[in-house]
Design a protein around this motif. Structure first.
Motif, short mmCIF file in Angstrom:
data_model
loop_
_atom_site.label_atom_id
_atom_site.label_comp_id
_atom_site.label_asym_id
_atom_site.label_seq_id
_atom_site.Cartn_x
_atom_site.Cartn_y
_atom_site.Cartn_z
N VAL A 171 -10.88 50.83 -44.74
CA VAL A 171 -10.53 50.63 -43.33
C VAL A 171 -10.09 51.95 -42.70
O VAL A 171 -10.49 52.28 -41.57
CB VAL A 171 -9.43 49.55 -43.20
CG1 VAL A 171 -8.90 49.50 -41.76
CG2 VAL A 171 -9.97 48.19 -43.62
N ASP A 172 -9.29 52.72 -43.43
CA ASP A 172 -8.85 54.03 -42.92
C ASP A 172 -10.06 54.93 -42.62
O ASP A 172 -10.10 55.61 -41.59
CB ASP A 172 -7.95 54.72 -43.93
CG ASP A 172 -6.58 54.06 -44.05
OD1 ASP A 172 -6.24 53.24 -43.18
OD2 ASP A 172 -5.87 54.37 -45.03
N LEU A 173 -11.03 54.94 -43.53
CA LEU A 173 -12.21 55.78 -43.35
C LEU A 173 -13.01 55.36 -42.13
O LEU A 173 -13.46 56.19 -41.33
CB LEU A 173 -13.09 55.72 -44.60
CG LEU A 173 -12.58 56.47 -45.84
CD1 LEU A 173 -13.43 56.12 -47.05
CD2 LEU A 173 -12.60 57.98 -45.59
N LEU A 174 -13.20 54.05 -41.97
CA LEU A 174 -14.01 53.56 -40.86
C LEU A 174 -13.34 53.85 -39.51
O LEU A 174 -13.96 54.41 -38.60
CB LEU A 174 -14.25 52.07 -41.01
CG LEU A 174 -15.15 51.65 -42.19
CD1 LEU A 174 -15.13 50.14 -42.36
CD2 LEU A 174 -16.57 52.15 -41.98
N VAL A 175 -12.07 53.48 -39.40
CA VAL A 175 -11.36 53.69 -38.13
C VAL A 175 -11.13 55.18 -37.90
O VAL A 175 -11.24 55.67 -36.77
CB VAL A 175 -10.04 52.91 -38.14
CG1 VAL A 175 -9.21 53.24 -36.90
CG2 VAL A 175 -10.31 51.41 -38.20
N GLY A 176 -10.84 55.91 -38.97
CA GLY A 176 -10.65 57.35 -38.83
C GLY A 176 -11.90 58.05 -38.33
O GLY A 176 -11.81 59.02 -37.56
N SER A 177 -13.07 57.55 -38.72
CA SER A 177 -14.31 58.17 -38.26
C SER A 177 -14.47 58.00 -36.75
O SER A 177 -15.04 58.86 -36.08
CB SER A 177 -15.51 57.57 -38.99
OG SER A 177 -15.79 56.24 -38.55
N TYR A 178 -13.95 56.90 -36.21
CA TYR A 178 -14.01 56.69 -34.76
C TYR A 178 -13.21 57.76 -34.03
O TYR A 178 -13.70 58.42 -33.10
CB TYR A 178 -13.48 55.30 -34.41
CG TYR A 178 -13.36 55.05 -32.93
CD1 TYR A 178 -14.46 54.62 -32.20
CD2 TYR A 178 -12.16 55.27 -32.27
CE1 TYR A 178 -14.36 54.41 -30.83
CE2 TYR A 178 -12.06 55.07 -30.90
CZ TYR A 178 -13.16 54.64 -30.19
OH TYR A 178 -13.05 54.44 -28.84
N PHE A 179 -11.97 57.96 -34.47
CA PHE A 179 -11.12 58.96 -33.81
C PHE A 179 -11.65 60.38 -34.05
O PHE A 179 -11.56 61.24 -33.16
CB PHE A 179 -9.69 58.83 -34.30
CG PHE A 179 -9.02 57.55 -33.87
CD1 PHE A 179 -8.88 57.24 -32.53
CD2 PHE A 179 -8.55 56.64 -34.80
CE1 PHE A 179 -8.28 56.06 -32.12
CE2 PHE A 179 -7.94 55.46 -34.41
CZ PHE A 179 -7.81 55.17 -33.07
N ALA A 180 -12.20 60.62 -35.24
CA ALA A 180 -12.74 61.95 -35.53
C ALA A 180 -13.91 62.28 -34.62
O ALA A 180 -14.03 63.40 -34.11
CB ALA A 180 -13.17 62.02 -37.00
N ARG A 181 -14.80 61.32 -34.40
CA ARG A 181 -15.96 61.57 -33.54
C ARG A 181 -15.52 61.84 -32.10
O ARG A 181 -16.11 62.66 -31.41
CB ARG A 181 -16.92 60.38 -33.59
CG ARG A 181 -17.61 60.23 -34.93
CD ARG A 181 -18.96 60.94 -34.99
NE ARG A 181 -18.94 62.37 -34.73
CZ ARG A 181 -18.73 63.31 -35.65
NH1 ARG A 181 -18.47 62.97 -36.90
NH2 ARG A 181 -18.77 64.59 -35.34
N HIS A 182 -14.48 61.15 -31.66
CA HIS A 182 -13.97 61.43 -30.32
C HIS A 182 -13.38 62.84 -30.24
O HIS A 182 -13.56 63.55 -29.25
CB HIS A 182 -12.92 60.39 -29.92
CG HIS A 182 -13.50 59.20 -29.23
ND1 HIS A 182 -13.97 59.24 -27.94
CD2 HIS A 182 -13.71 57.94 -29.67
CE1 HIS A 182 -14.43 58.05 -27.60
NE2 HIS A 182 -14.29 57.24 -28.63
N ALA A 183 -12.66 63.23 -31.29
CA ALA A 183 -12.04 64.56 -31.28
C ALA A 183 -13.09 65.66 -31.34
O ALA A 183 -12.95 66.71 -30.70
CB ALA A 183 -11.08 64.68 -32.46
N ILE A 184 -14.17 65.44 -32.10
CA ILE A 184 -15.18 66.48 -32.31
C ILE A 184 -16.26 66.46 -31.22
O ILE A 184 -16.62 67.51 -30.66
CB ILE A 184 -15.83 66.31 -33.70
CG1 ILE A 184 -14.77 66.52 -34.79
CG2 ILE A 184 -16.98 67.29 -33.88
CD1 ILE A 184 -15.23 66.12 -36.18
N ASP A 185 -16.77 65.27 -30.92
CA ASP A 185 -17.91 65.15 -30.01
C ASP A 185 -17.55 64.58 -28.64
O ASP A 185 -18.40 64.53 -27.76
CB ASP A 185 -18.99 64.25 -30.63
CG ASP A 185 -19.55 64.84 -31.92
OD1 ASP A 185 -19.54 66.07 -32.04
OD2 ASP A 185 -19.97 64.06 -32.80
N GLY A 186 -16.33 64.09 -28.49
CA GLY A 186 -15.94 63.50 -27.21
C GLY A 186 -16.34 62.05 -27.05
O GLY A 186 -16.22 61.49 -25.96
N GLY A 187 -16.83 61.43 -28.11
CA GLY A 187 -17.22 60.02 -28.03
C GLY A 187 -18.00 59.60 -29.25
O GLY A 187 -18.29 60.41 -30.13
#
Length: 212
Positions: A171-187
């Motif tokens: 769960v941490d990996l899945l949800v963390g990937s959401y926030f990471a993509r926003h931080a890196i790509d803006g969405g």
């Protein structure tokens, strides 16, 4: 002749007294307008801009009416978050993988369309509003993560997923990937739920038994 009043009377000849009202009844329409305005301001401007004054301006509800319901902006924010805390669960007859995808998509929509991405910044910069960050985690974020975890555990019980996997980390990996993509790509892409889950499926899916 007796001068005692009739039972239930007042002794003045005016009939029984009516019980006094304990306060004005709440208007359902006003409540809905207040919550809708608070959520709109939260999504568009962030929690710091959700004040009694801004909600009154946005909703058209008088400040005095709002103050009768909430002592301050923190109570108002807690109430607004509580209104979106409910999570519609995916149909139980769906395969586990599809149920997880539905929940991940609901998570994405809840962040982007209900509370807004500015909330993410508040979570990361907790010093700006630690009470709001704690409330958001407890009322909105934690229940969604726990539901994801429960669905994974049901997949284990059904024999679809491997039992030895730490699903809290999944769960941490899945949800963390959401926030990471926003931080890196803006969405994130609209297919983020499926593409993110595809990365962990080889690790969590139980191998089908081979024909003997």
């Amino acid at each position: 002749m007796s001068t005692l009043p009739e039972p239930g009377g007042t002794g003045t000849g005016r009939g029984p007294r009516r019980p006094s009202s304990a306060g004005r009844p709440r208007s359902g329409a006003a409540d809905q307008a207040i919550v809708a305005a608070a959520l709109r301001l939260l999504a568009e401007r962030g929690p710091a801009r959700v004040t009694i004054e801004s909600v009154a301006d946005c909703s058209g509800v008088a400040k005095t009416t709002i103050y009768r319901r909430f002592r301050n902006r923190r109570e108002l924010l807690r109430h607004a978050l509580h209104s979106v805390a409910a999570i519609p669960e995916p149909a139980a007859d769906l395969p586990i993988v599809e149920r997880v995808i539905v929940l991940l998509d609901q998570f994405r929509l809840g962040i982007e369309e209900v509370v807004g991405l500015r909330v993410v910044a508040t979570l990361l910069l907790e010093a700006d509003d630690p009470e709001f960050a704690d409330t958001f985690r407890a009322q909105v974020l934690a229940p969604r993560l726990e539901l994801l975890l429960r669905v994974f555990q049901e997949g284990v019980a059904a024999g679809e997923l491997r039992a030895e996997v730490d699903y809290r980390r999944v769960v941490d990996l899945l949800v963390g990937s959401y926030f990471a993509r926003h931080a890196i790509d803006g969405g994130v892409e609209r297919d983020w739920p499926r593409s993110a889950l595809d990365l962990v499926l080889p690790t969590i899916l139980r191998a089908a038994p081979t024909a003997g």
